[in-house]
Design a protein around this motif. Sequence first.
Motif, mmCIF file in Angstrom:
data_model
loop_
_atom_site.group_PDB
_atom_site.id
_atom_site.type_symbol
_atom_site.label_atom_id
_atom_site.label_comp_id
_atom_site.label_asym_id
_atom_site.label_seq_id
_atom_site.Cartn_x
_atom_site.Cartn_y
_atom_site.Cartn_z
ATOM 1 N N PHE A 308 31.538 -6.786 40.340
ATOM 2 C CA PHE A 308 31.353 -5.714 40.199
ATOM 3 C C PHE A 308 30.115 -4.946 41.053
ATOM 4 C CE2 PHE A 308 34.817 -7.221 37.673
ATOM 5 C CZ PHE A 308 35.839 -6.681 37.822
ATOM 6 N N HIS A 309 30.460 -4.845 42.453
ATOM 7 C CA HIS A 309 28.790 -4.382 42.912
ATOM 8 C C HIS A 309 28.405 -3.277 42.220
ATOM 9 C CE1 HIS A 309 28.153 -8.130 44.006
ATOM 10 N NE2 HIS A 309 29.544 -7.355 45.020
ATOM 11 N N GLN A 310 29.646 -1.850 42.148
ATOM 12 C CA GLN A 310 29.781 -0.377 41.167
ATOM 13 C C GLN A 310 30.211 0.075 40.167
ATOM 14 O OE1 GLN A 310 31.879 1.325 45.063
ATOM 15 N NE2 GLN A 310 31.952 -0.154 45.970
ATOM 16 N N LEU A 311 30.190 -1.202 39.407
ATOM 17 C CA LEU A 311 30.343 -1.285 37.917
ATOM 18 C C LEU A 311 29.588 -0.405 37.422
ATOM 19 C CD1 LEU A 311 32.630 -1.542 35.884
ATOM 20 C CD2 LEU A 311 31.553 -3.705 34.920
ATOM 21 N N SER A 312 29.656 0.640 36.741
ATOM 22 C CA SER A 312 28.782 1.686 35.585
ATOM 23 C C SER A 312 28.690 2.299 34.324
ATOM 24 C CB SER A 312 28.282 2.737 36.423
ATOM 25 O OG SER A 312 29.466 3.948 36.267
ATOM 26 N N TYR A 313 30.419 1.521 34.046
ATOM 27 C CA TYR A 313 30.585 1.663 32.851
ATOM 28 C C TYR A 313 31.613 0.868 31.965
ATOM 29 C CZ TYR A 313 32.832 4.810 29.028
ATOM 30 O OH TYR A 313 33.292 5.620 27.602
ATOM 31 N N LEU A 314 31.200 0.364 31.434
ATOM 32 C CA LEU A 314 31.694 -0.879 30.699
ATOM 33 C C LEU A 314 32.514 -0.720 29.427
ATOM 34 C CD1 LEU A 314 32.961 -3.381 30.569
ATOM 35 C CD2 LEU A 314 31.084 -4.203 30.611
ATOM 36 N N ASP A 315 33.634 -0.178 28.415
ATOM 37 C CA ASP A 315 34.136 -0.384 27.717
ATOM 38 C C ASP A 315 35.178 -1.294 27.046
ATOM 39 O OD1 ASP A 315 35.402 0.744 25.182
ATOM 40 O OD2 ASP A 315 36.132 2.482 25.982
ATOM 41 N N LEU A 316 34.561 -2.345 25.937
ATOM 42 C CA LEU A 316 35.224 -2.833 25.202
ATOM 43 C C LEU A 316 35.307 -3.032 23.832
ATOM 44 C CD1 LEU A 316 32.757 -6.358 26.217
ATOM 45 C CD2 LEU A 316 34.589 -6.043 26.964
ATOM 46 N N SER A 317 35.497 -1.725 23.429
ATOM 47 C CA SER A 317 35.951 -1.001 21.904
ATOM 48 C C SER A 317 37.351 -1.306 21.553
ATOM 49 C CB SER A 317 35.676 0.015 21.741
ATOM 50 O OG SER A 317 36.196 1.245 22.916
ATOM 51 N N PRO A 318 38.360 -1.783 22.446
ATOM 52 C CA PRO A 318 39.664 -1.980 22.215
ATOM 53 C C PRO A 318 39.851 -3.365 21.769
ATOM 54 C CG PRO A 318 39.992 -0.380 24.295
ATOM 55 C CD PRO A 318 38.298 -0.737 24.407
ATOM 56 N N THR A 319 38.630 -3.981 22.387
ATOM 57 C CA THR A 319 38.840 -5.626 21.587
ATOM 58 C C THR A 319 38.529 -5.369 20.187
ATOM 59 O OG1 THR A 319 37.584 -6.176 23.806
ATOM 60 C CG2 THR A 319 37.130 -7.616 21.810
ATOM 61 N N GLY A 320 39.644 -5.931 19.284
ATOM 62 C CA GLY A 320 39.356 -6.289 17.832
ATOM 63 C C GLY A 320 38.049 -6.880 17.053
ATOM 64 N N PRO A 352 32.989 -3.864 20.598
ATOM 65 C CA PRO A 352 33.835 -4.134 20.375
ATOM 66 C C PRO A 352 33.237 -3.096 18.801
ATOM 67 C CG PRO A 352 33.715 -6.179 21.511
ATOM 68 C CD PRO A 352 32.584 -5.468 21.873
ATOM 69 N N SER A 353 31.907 -3.262 18.424
ATOM 70 C CA SER A 353 32.171 -3.006 17.462
ATOM 71 C C SER A 353 31.572 -1.307 17.562
ATOM 72 C CB SER A 353 30.081 -2.423 16.879
ATOM 73 O OG SER A 353 29.253 -2.042 17.911
ATOM 74 N N LYS A 354 32.506 -0.600 18.346
ATOM 75 C CA LYS A 354 32.102 0.700 18.887
ATOM 76 C C LYS A 354 31.040 1.526 19.099
ATOM 77 C CE LYS A 354 36.708 0.360 18.254
ATOM 78 N NZ LYS A 354 36.674 -0.730 17.428
ATOM 79 N N THR A 355 30.252 0.880 18.903
ATOM 80 C CA THR A 355 28.220 0.997 19.336
ATOM 81 C C THR A 355 28.456 0.984 21.235
ATOM 82 O OG1 THR A 355 27.680 -0.080 17.775
ATOM 83 C CG2 THR A 355 25.608 0.003 19.555
ATOM 84 N N GLU A 356 27.744 2.409 21.446
ATOM 85 C CA GLU A 356 27.461 2.444 22.524
ATOM 86 C C GLU A 356 25.959 2.580 23.272
ATOM 87 O OE1 GLU A 356 27.795 6.646 26.354
ATOM 88 O OE2 GLU A 356 29.007 6.328 24.102
ATOM 89 N N TRP A 357 25.917 2.266 24.604
ATOM 90 C CA TRP A 357 24.457 1.585 24.875
ATOM 91 C C TRP A 357 24.694 2.116 26.338
ATOM 92 C CZ3 TRP A 357 20.099 -0.911 22.362
ATOM 93 C CH2 TRP A 357 20.731 -1.868 21.078
ATOM 94 N N ILE A 358 23.218 2.609 26.253
ATOM 95 C CA ILE A 358 22.867 3.815 27.407
ATOM 96 C C ILE A 358 21.329 3.449 28.332
ATOM 97 C CG2 ILE A 358 21.926 5.613 28.849
ATOM 98 C CD1 ILE A 358 24.658 7.197 26.812
#
Length: 368
Positions: A308-320, A352-358
């Motif tokens: 994914f050469h343009q991926l800027s936002y990855l959200d794994l929070s729905p993962t248990g 998945p921990s809902k922690t957001e990193w920037i």
Amino acid sequence: MALALPNELVAAIFHDLDPSTLAIAARASSQFKAVAERILYSSIHITDVLSEQSPHPLKTLWWCEAIRRRPHLCDFARKLYIRWQSDRSVPPVQGQHLLDACEQIEAVVQLLVALESLDLFLGPANLVRGYQDPPIHAIESVIHRCRFPNLQSCSLGADSAKNVQPYTPILTSFLVSSSTLRHLKLCDLRSGLHDLPPEALPQLSSFRGSADAAASILPGRPVRHLSLVGQDSDVNRENLHRMTCTTVPLRYLDLSAMSIRPMLLRNISTYLPTVESLRMKLTLRHTLHYSFSGIRILAGLSSVLSVFHQLSYLDLSPTGIDGVGRADSLEEHALCREWGRACPSLKTIIFPSKTEWILDLNNVWNPA
């Protein structure tokens, strides 16, 4: 002495009041009542919970009766949300009253010609064997005579089960008439709409539904946002290929409504490499990397993310979180750096921990 305020000023004052306060204000004077009613009926939000003790959608029926008594309010309706929820104790064979309620909704909804947003979920209504000949879907019994020239957003669906009444060309005809539609959700349409004309839905920018439905609706349309529902086994190379045939690049992909295996993610990266925002729920029955434990098994995503050469936002929070083990900040920071090297365009990661990193301007990952 009555207040001599113009209706425009009263409407501005009333605009931010909650419905209960508006109802109280409406009793103060005939002017207040007229203005408050216009605001109250411009956005309708109804949820009926159906049970063995209360099997009828009473709130919906009360609203239908209120509109019949005040037909002038139809001109002010802009948003309509009706949801029927069942506790599963209502036997479908005794549910003819739900189809009768659908007819009452249809008699009112077809009058709301200024509607801009329509959200209908009719719960168990489509599990009832109808009396129409030929039979039609419960949703179609509501919309079959409706035309909304200003409709921007539409969400349709009902509870689904094997061998229930599928959608018919009535749905296609409704969508063809909705030329201004920009946002569409069809949660229980499992097959594609193969008879949808190419010129239909010219402004569609987002879609939520099954993989086969998406494969039939996306081609030739400017869809940027896609949310898929169902099983990850429903997504295959054939329908993925058709999803790439949009008139603009697909930028936002939401896979949080299905459990995603790594193999499917690899296929998606092959067909949809232009994705900039990816939200997903991983299934970790088969670990991504056997040499790691806890959240470190997610390190196996590096090779997939590199495509994914343009991926800027990855959200794994729905993962248990139980599937990956509880992580600490050191492990998450290590993954941020690892994924950042594999996918340099990444700027935001939610674990998945809902922690957001920037990623900051100095190329350092920090928790938000």
